[in-house]
Design a protein around this motif. Sequence first.
Motif, mmCIF file in Angstrom:
data_model
loop_
_atom_site.group_PDB
_atom_site.id
_atom_site.type_symbol
_atom_site.label_atom_id
_atom_site.label_comp_id
_atom_site.label_asym_id
_atom_site.label_seq_id
_atom_site.Cartn_x
_atom_site.Cartn_y
_atom_site.Cartn_z
ATOM 1 N N SER A 248 0.857 -1.134 0.065
ATOM 2 C CA SER A 248 -0.074 0.092 -0.088
ATOM 3 C C SER A 248 1.027 1.301 0.093
ATOM 4 C CB SER A 248 -0.875 0.066 1.125
ATOM 5 O OG SER A 248 0.001 0.143 2.318
ATOM 6 N N ALA A 249 2.085 1.192 0.572
ATOM 7 C CA ALA A 249 2.910 2.206 0.539
ATOM 8 C C ALA A 249 3.271 2.619 -1.023
ATOM 9 C CB ALA A 249 4.199 1.793 1.343
ATOM 10 N N VAL A 250 3.610 1.660 -1.611
ATOM 11 C CA VAL A 250 3.923 1.844 -3.028
ATOM 12 C C VAL A 250 2.763 2.301 -3.896
ATOM 13 C CG1 VAL A 250 4.707 0.546 -5.278
ATOM 14 C CG2 VAL A 250 5.997 0.122 -3.070
ATOM 15 N N GLN A 251 1.606 1.678 -3.472
ATOM 16 C CA GLN A 251 0.491 2.226 -4.112
ATOM 17 C C GLN A 251 0.197 3.949 -3.937
ATOM 18 O OE1 GLN A 251 -3.259 0.203 -2.859
ATOM 19 N NE2 GLN A 251 -4.522 1.199 -4.446
ATOM 20 N N SER A 252 0.446 4.356 -2.820
ATOM 21 C CA SER A 252 0.351 5.710 -2.586
ATOM 22 C C SER A 252 1.097 6.523 -3.439
ATOM 23 C CB SER A 252 0.614 5.894 -1.091
ATOM 24 O OG SER A 252 2.087 6.050 -0.843
ATOM 25 N N VAL A 253 2.201 5.819 -3.848
ATOM 26 C CA VAL A 253 3.194 6.636 -4.651
ATOM 27 C C VAL A 253 3.051 6.314 -6.139
ATOM 28 C CG1 VAL A 253 5.607 6.770 -5.488
ATOM 29 C CG2 VAL A 253 5.152 6.300 -3.029
ATOM 30 N N LEU A 254 2.365 5.270 -6.503
ATOM 31 C CA LEU A 254 2.180 5.146 -8.087
ATOM 32 C C LEU A 254 0.986 4.971 -8.539
ATOM 33 C CD1 LEU A 254 5.227 2.314 -8.499
ATOM 34 C CD2 LEU A 254 5.237 4.678 -8.826
ATOM 35 N N GLU A 255 -0.028 5.251 -7.380
ATOM 36 C CA GLU A 255 -1.352 5.307 -8.070
ATOM 37 C C GLU A 255 -1.663 5.993 -9.204
ATOM 38 O OE1 GLU A 255 -4.236 5.464 -4.717
ATOM 39 O OE2 GLU A 255 -5.400 3.841 -5.789
#
Lengths: 539, 1032
Positions: B635-642
């Motif tokens: 989810s951390a990566v999601q926040s960056v790449l969403e």
Amino acid sequence: MAEPLQRRSRAGQAAAAQLDLLAPPAAVPLGVPLAVPTAATATAPEALAGTHELWLAAYLPGLAFEALQDEFTSTGPRAVLEDAERSPRVLLVDEAARRLGIRPGLTLAAALALSSELEMKVRDVSRERVWLERTAELALAYTSRVSLEPPDGLLLEIRGSVRLFGGLEALCRKFEAHCHASRRRPVCAVAPSPLAALAGARAARALRVTSMARLAGALAPLPLAALRWDEDTLHRLASVGVRTVGEALRLPRAGFARRFGPARLRLLDELVGRRAAARRGFQAAERFRGRCEPDYELESLDAVLAALEPLLIDLEHFLETRQRGVTVIRCQLRHRGQPPTCCVLRLALPEARAARFAALLRERLGTLTLAAPVRRCELRTGPLLPRPLATEVLWHPGEHGGDGATAESLALVEQLRARLGRDGVYSLGLYADHRPERMIHSVEPAVGEAIRGQVPWSATRRPLWLLAVPQALRERHALPVYDGALELVRGPERIETGWWDGAEVERDYYVARDGRRAWLWIFRERAAPHRWFLHGFFG
Amino acid sequence: MPGPPYAELHCLTHFSFLRGASHPEELVTRAHELGYAALAITDECSVGGVVRAHVAAKARGLALLIGAELRLVCGLKCVVLATDRQAYGQLCRTITRGRRAAQKGSYHLERSDLESGLAGCLVLLVPEGEPALRAAQWRDDARWLAEAFPGRGFVAVELLRDGLDRARLAALERAAEGLALPLVASGDVHQHARARRRLQDALTAVRLGVPLAEAGWRLLPSGEHYLRERARLAKLYPPELLAATLAVAERCRFSLDELRYEYPREIVPPGETAASWLRQLTEEGARRRWPRGPSDSVRALIEHELALIAELRYEAYFLTVHDIVVFAKSRGILCQGRGSAANSVVCFCLGVTEVDPARLATLFERFISKERNEPPDIDIDFEHERREEVIQYVYAKYGRERAALAATVITYRPRSALRDLGKALGLESAQTEKLARAMQWWDGSVIDPERVREAGFDPDNPVLVRLLELCRELMGFPRHLSQHVGGFVISAGPLEELVPIENASMPERTVIQWDKNDLDDLGLIKVDLLGLGMLAAIRRALALVADYRRRPFTLADVPPEDPRVYEMVSRADTVGVFQIESRAQMAMLPRLKPRCFYDLVIEVAIVRPGPIQGDMVHPYLRRRTGVEPVTYPSSAVQSVLERTLGVPIFQEQVMQLAIVAAGFSAGEADRLRRAMAAWKRRGGLGHFEERLTRGMRERGYSETFAQQIFQQILGFGDYGFPESHAASFALLVYSSAWLKCHEPAAFTCALLNSQPMGFYAPAQLVRDARAHGVEVRPVDVGVSGWDCALEERPNGEPALRLGLNRVRSLSQAAALRLIAARERGAFRDVQDLTERAALERSDLEALAAAGALASLTGNRHLAFWDVAGTERPLPLAPALATAAEGRPLLAAPTEGEDIVADYQALGLTLGRHPLALLRERLAADDIIPAAALAEVRAGAIVRIAGIVITRQRPGSAGGVTFVTVEDETGNVNIIVWKTVAEAQRRVLLESRLLAVEGELQREGLVTHVIARRLTDRSVLLGQLVTRARNFH
């Protein structure tokens, strides 16, 4: 030689390009004979009528190439360039180059990009002029009225010669064959007006027009570029849609004169024979020949020189009127029952003064022994050359050896060379190079090389007496030996240079003293095996 | 055997142009290897190389001395070394004085300049020449030095094995006797290693402009001018001379790290501090931007940014930028900020940018790094024609002592290296030209032996081997300083105490001796003032619309998110639109199908070498079209790449990934970004790779994912777009696309009036406008103004009237006279026009050539006839009566002639496309028109032909060349693979009319022809003037 050559002509190119689809050729005006006689289809010459002149024009499209053909070393592809200094461009190409896509007008770089084998020479206008003059000499065999049409044309008035050569066509063929035999490729055109003949030839059309009545019609399809008008005028004419002689002739006369000048209107009139045009005749013999046969045999040098003097004065006059000089004079002295004595005078610079010639001949002849009394003297010169305005320019004041190197000292050199022979006199030149063996060498006295920049102080510390080839030295205890052990007095002076021309040196030089207290200049190679060499002696 | 300690005090880098034969880094590295106690960089009247040396020396822990070699007008040569910050300022000031007093590239200094200007510096006398001859001179020089620099003068003893070392040493000892001038050893270093001797010789020859064989004694006699081993020095020099070098080095305590940038002060009104003033301006701006007050999150962002700015004391920088923008706006100059700090809320409030950062997830730390003392960076684009006004404003406001342009160091590239060195080695100009020609703009900075072979040379030939080896060494050497396009340095105090200033070649311009990277390395701030043609075009288009529609119309009035605009863009109908008009962008648009502003931001950023090489394009497209599911490893990566569907597209996403997935701090991430930008030049990403993969593993990411991210970082290299940049550009994309969609006449008109700019020439712009139903009217002396303009059509829509500015070689002054005369009454005929507008023949011919006289004369031939017949009357005499002159029977120009003339005089035609005339001939060769490609099935072999309008060989495309050709029915995009391009290099490069046989490839709406065989059919064009634009 001599494949067909392609000449660079902007106007011609433009016309050619316009013929492509984007600009279909302008319709030929009605009432003009469509068939233009060409070399292949030349019609039988009509009967010569009237009393007007008849002109044969010979145009040498390959002149720049022909004049240089002996200079080329390959058989192609070859090209002649327009100008070596400012962005050189291709002027002429041979067939081999043309097949590679090299076209007149290309830049040097573009041409080279197409072929790396392309052999190139820069055009030589003075040689072209000479070539044209030689062609004129050749033409003198067909008529006495030949005129030069520089840069690349000749005009022959042939009315009187046609019958002699068995008709116009025969004359033309003979002349062309004659030219081919002497490696020239002219385009010939015949017309009753000199300008028309010239324009026809320069348009590369083998016109054969003998009657005034047909002239205007025959000229109509010629491109105006064939008249060699300036680019600007041609451009302005093209911009009103006028590109051929016929189109120009149809313009209103007053309007034409106002826009393009009355002089060009007169030229058009001359072209179609409405006005007469004067031509200046060509004189052959652009070398001097003279001879004298004295009433009695000459037995002394003074007598020979006295006999030569009027010839030399003639020569001076001959050269002065042409503003030329010569560097070679052949003097032949004929004897009875003996082969002639020859003496050739070579000068450093073109010269025209009789007094100088006389003085030099005196020196030169003084070294010869005459086998027998002289019956006849002949004088011939080499080609005429442009004369420099002043001889002082050779050695600038301040250059090495330059102070006082005026006409007088040059004259002295010539005098010495006349006496001692060509190789007997040379200068010691100091050449700007760190390599000692390159620094001092012999040079032609008249062509002393300028030394740029200051002579480094190290050069002043070197012996003048250098060995032609450094001599390897034996070693004892890792020290060089020459007539006993050597003492290294000064050094090292490290010289590492010359890598760019294959004669690299990497040495440490020393001043050394041998057992007899002689001073030597020796070096040790920097590279293994670090051998020692003797290179010179201090005086 | 190391030998005694030693500091080299006299050393040139290649910033002594065409003298020094080593990079500063090489010298520093070598000096360090040799165990030198210190190294002085003393370029000739320059400090150009010191920053690079400083960075290298710092990395290796070598003490670096800053100085310069100066040769005075009297012939005296000396080395000046800076002891402290103040002395450094004196040195810079002296260099500036010398440089400003002479032509670009040279300098002029006298003894008095040194006496008065170098109170804190150490000065080494460098005696030259033959000891016996110069002893007296040396004695005089030494006396002057001892008097002018008491306690700070030295005599440099340079023993270089010229055979007179002993004599020199003795003579110098005598010269300095009794003068309190210590003798010090030094080496007159020109190169770091012996091996550079040949290059040094060659450089000398290049400097002198002669072949080596003629350089003679002006070459150095030996290769002794290198950094010598200390043991070797010990054999040459008395120990006390070597020890003296250390004493000198000890006294030089200055480091470039001490340079602290001070901002100009006049941007803060009395009674305010920089912080309070910035806050006030920001608050004012916020009220303007959000009349009902900013949201809480925006408010928080403002506070965060202001606090960060205050902490790092960058207020003055933001105020400086603000001041420049306010000036530009007051003059009606359209401008827009971008760059690393531009998309902060503060910049939005200050009016520097128009992109609301609340709509973008900007990462402000990226722009201002807390850990590293690194300055923010803002670029401002101005209308290109009016940038000079802004530059002059900056000069006027801060003065030339305090504002100057950064330098751009022009370095050797293959062609220039081959040319210069070829000449030095005595190759004929024809040969070097041949070699240089073989190198193309895409061949990069290496010389491939294959190219040499292709040029007809044998790369194994000894001369060529020598040449190529020297070229390899020379590549990247600086040749001269040029001015940076717009990087301004502005300081509080005199700039010349920070860095020397010299004359640029442009009059009234000065440059500093450092370039952009040097400034970055020292943390000095610059503001980039750049010119952007599209801004001028947009301003013009807005004004035209406002005028024609009779209502105010500004950028703010352009309606946002118009679906018709996005439809047009998705069709790749974008000729003339900012950025997305390029071939690559056009190929992407139908695939990406932008539907909203943010899609445009992505579109701008994704068609960049970075994302392409990082292989981000296809994953993104697959995810966008739903072919591939959008997944995130956490989810951390999601926040960056969403916002980019899980694929990193922007530079800051890569950094943020490093933060959230690998545990980097913001400062570390920033270092990563800088390393990313530089790794191709310098390498050095190794430890980041280790740190990144370790960090990701620790946080539970797979090895594959870590590797993938690292590969993407590598691919990004220099070429990634920051999101803020992309967003600023996207605004211009949208505005220009809207104008093209809704006001095509005004848009094309504005583009024409802003030429040259963009990818397309006027011919293509006009053709495209007509294809969109814009009526384009010809240039006409009866109606045309200087600029292209809008005229009313019966249906109320505007028509585009070509202006006199399209007419080649018509002077503006003449055109303005013409317009003024016309206002007093219409022209009767050409003679009337000539008299009343006082036109020169050349002006008239230009008008006739352009067909602009048609309304007075009829066709071009008649126009030229009339022009040729007109005469400028004498002031008092009446015009000659010309009525009697008959009208000539002139054939009308053919259509082909008219088209050729149109292209020649106007660069475009309103007649048929040239290829329409050639169609029949082309058809005979089975060549089909572009429009017919739509009927062809994919995979078929087709033959097409057209006028080449662009060639592009992007570095990211692996040697593929993209060519666009145009015929009467449209454009064809051609892909030329490397093998074909190599085999048919000349045809590819030189054709104006190119025929292509190849395979048709279709992907959605995008059609390409993959070239198999190229044929040059240019000859069919005759005299037609065409112009292709070549891009990297």
